[in-house]
Design an enzyme around this catalytic site. Structure first.
Site: not given
Ligand code: NOJ
Ligand code: CA
Length: 569
Positions: A38, A42, A111, A213, A267, A342-343
């Protein structure tokens, strides 16, 4: 600047702790591997790559959110904390994944996203339904008959407004992130108990900890006073110093964390060198580690959203941040080291050099840095093969709510959207979220048939895991080698860190020392030859043990572009 030695340097005194010795590998599940065509990564995709993960030599996997979510912010908006996101699979898949990791000696942290939930969470649907609903106080509400509450800034809102009017009950609710991410009310003990119960559910399944987070934001002054002037350029600082934050973290530790042998990492948004130990001083019994945000602004222009300085970044700024943070944990607490997640954009593009000429060698340089510093390394998936920013030309290609809403904001307020798109090529979060490049087949082997949820970087023909697997000199195999090396020598983990030649704008050099063992790390962060000054170091018997150039002919006094050298002194 602290150039002195920090931390204990006596081998016998060391109290060994598994999470201090671990290398953490971060997996963004949406982008790792799709098993059912898709176009979305996953859990079964991750299961199919367990042998690969094991082959890296990493100790802990951090998975970004996998819980039920309408995906306004890719899983950071949770609608059921104990359910698995449909797109990612089932609880049976999760159990199999956990078992598969554990049987390979790898731990798993999840997370924990509890500053806010999704607006589609049952609690919020109840909460917004009437003012006297039992769940009303699970969220932050302000009755509109009192007028509009004092301004709160929202990170993802098109108007930067964290109060959203809801006509069902003629009230505003608070959302520090998107309108679909209402903030949970930690001031309510019933909410806290629900969260602790949910945490125990996952820990009782056997997970090994949490990445938390925006956890510094959970406590709010519920009289919602105006934000004092001094925080107007830094709302995160204000949000991270809520009145009962540490009371709640202590309670969470007492009620949940202390009952398990786990690791926790906050975080650390808004946290600085003065406040960090409030989170991670072991005597306070709160959390184990946090990751700070102090590198994020390096090399960016002030007063503009994530705009890179055309002159690049100043290496001395980077050294100062890492050195200051090492010093913060000189006596107690424990640090973390990362260059991407990822941020953030890809570390290669942001901190190294993604040109064809220097991609390999500068990737290896950054890997050398991450794995030779004091503090637990957090390594982001794909960096081990040298993935780089995709640099989208059009807003249409972006999926990230941050980029899309900021674009709208700039558009509506008459700003320069072309300039914004140029800046995002370097700094956007989607750069690190493109599908993992497994091989040179269609869609980089990420998915069989589907259109991928985010475009695949066109360089996958050259940059992919499969081709690097066969090449002993590849970035991938260098990463494996460095992990093995880090594990073989406690000096790299517990040894003190001493910065050398701070003013050198090209070279980052430092010593690591434990008892009599001294290691010297010399890193040329520039695409040209550089030298370093090592006046107080006796190099007469120095032995070069690692180099990112295959000929191993490195010389600290004449470093080649992006050369990384580790000596035993
Ligand atoms: C931090 C996360 O790492 C980020 O990806 C997210 O957008 C914000 N917190 C809000 O949860
Ligand atoms: Ca998939």
């Amino acid at each position: 600047m602290a150039n002195e030695q920090t931390g204990s340097n006596n081998n016998e005194e060391i109290e060994r702790v598994w999470w201090k010795e671990a290398v953490v590998y971060q997996i963004y599940p949406r982008s790792f591997k799709d098993s059912n065509g898709d176009g979305i990564g996953d859990l079964r995709g991750i299961i199919s790559k367990l042998d690969y993960i094991e082959s890296l030599g990493v100790d802990v996997v951090w998975l970004n959110p996998i819980f039920s979510s309408p995906n306004d912010d890719n899983g950071y908006d949770i609608s059921d904390y104990q359910g698995i996101m449909n797109e990612f699979g089932t609880m049976a898949d999760f159990d199999e994944l956990l078992k598969g990791l554990h049987s390979r000696g790898i731990k798993l942290i999840l997370d924990l996203v509890v500053n806010h939930s999704s607006d589609e969470h049952r609690w919020f649907r109840e909460s917004r339904s009437s003012r006297d609903n039992p769940y009303r106080n699970f969220y932050h509400w302000w009755p509109a008959e009192k007028g509009k509450p004092a301004n709160r800034f929202s990170f993802f809102d098109v108007n930067n407004d964290a109060w959203k009017y809801d006509d069902r009950t003629n009230s505003y609710y608070l959302h520090y992130f998107s309108q679909k991410q209402p903030d949970l009310n930690w001031e309510n003990p019933h909410l806290r108990n629900e969260i602790y119960r949910m945490m125990r559910f996952w820990l009782d399944k056997g997970i090994d900890g949490f990445r938390m987070d925006v956890i510094p934001f959970i406590s709010k002054d519920t009289s919602y006073p105006p934000i004092p002037e001094q925080y107007h350029n830094d709302y995160a600082r204000y949000y991270s110093e809520g009145p009962f934050l540490h009371k709640y973290l202590k309670e969470m530790n007492r009620e949940v964390l202390c009952r398990y042998d786990i690791m926790t990492i906050a975080e650390g948004i808004g946290v600085n060198n003065e406040t960090a130990l409030n989170f991670v001083d072991p005597e306070r019994r709160e959390l184990n580690m946090l990751y700070h945000f102090d590198t994020l602004g390096i090399g960016l222009l002030p007063f503009e959203f994530k705009a890179p300085d055309p002159n690049g970044y100043n290496l001395i700024d980077l050294k100062d941040v890492f050195t200051r943070w090492d010093y913060t944990y000189a006596e107690k607490g424990w640090g973390t080291v990362y260059l991407a997640n990822h941020d953030n954009p890809r570390m290669l593009t942001r901190w190294g050099n993604d040109s064809e000429e220097f991609r390999e060698v500068s990737s290896k340089l950054l890997t050398t840095f991450l794995l030779t510093m004091r503090g637990t390394p957090y390594y982001y998936m794909g960096d081990e093969i040298g993935m780089s920013n995709i640099k989208f030309d059009s807003i249409e290609d972006y999926q990230d709510i941050e980029t899309r809403n900021m674009y709208l904001h700039i558009h509506r307020t008459g700003g320069d959207t072309n300039r914004f798109i140029e800046n995002q090529k370097i700094t956007a979060r989607d750069n690190s979220r493109t599908p993992f490049q497994w091989d040179n087949t269609d869609n980089a082997g990420f998915t069989q048939n589907g259109t991928t949820w985010l475009k695949v970087n066109k360089n996958y023909n050259k940059v992919n895991a499969s081709s690097q697997e066969k090449d002993p000199g590849s970035i991938l195999n260098y990463f494996r080698k460095l992990i093995k090396y880090r594990k073989s020598d406690l000096t790299l983990i517990y040894g003190t860190y001493t910065l050398i030649d701070r003013e050198n704008p090209n070279v980052y050099a430092y010593k690591r020392q434990l008892d009599d063992e001294v290691l010297l790390v010399v890193l040329n962060f520039k695409p040209h030859e550089s030298t370093v000054s090592l006046p107080d170091i006796d190099l007469s018997s120095a032995k070069l043990i690692i180099s990112n150039y295959e000929d191993m002919k490195g010389r600290y006094d004449k470093l080649r572009p992006y050369e990384a050298l580790i000596y035993a002194l």
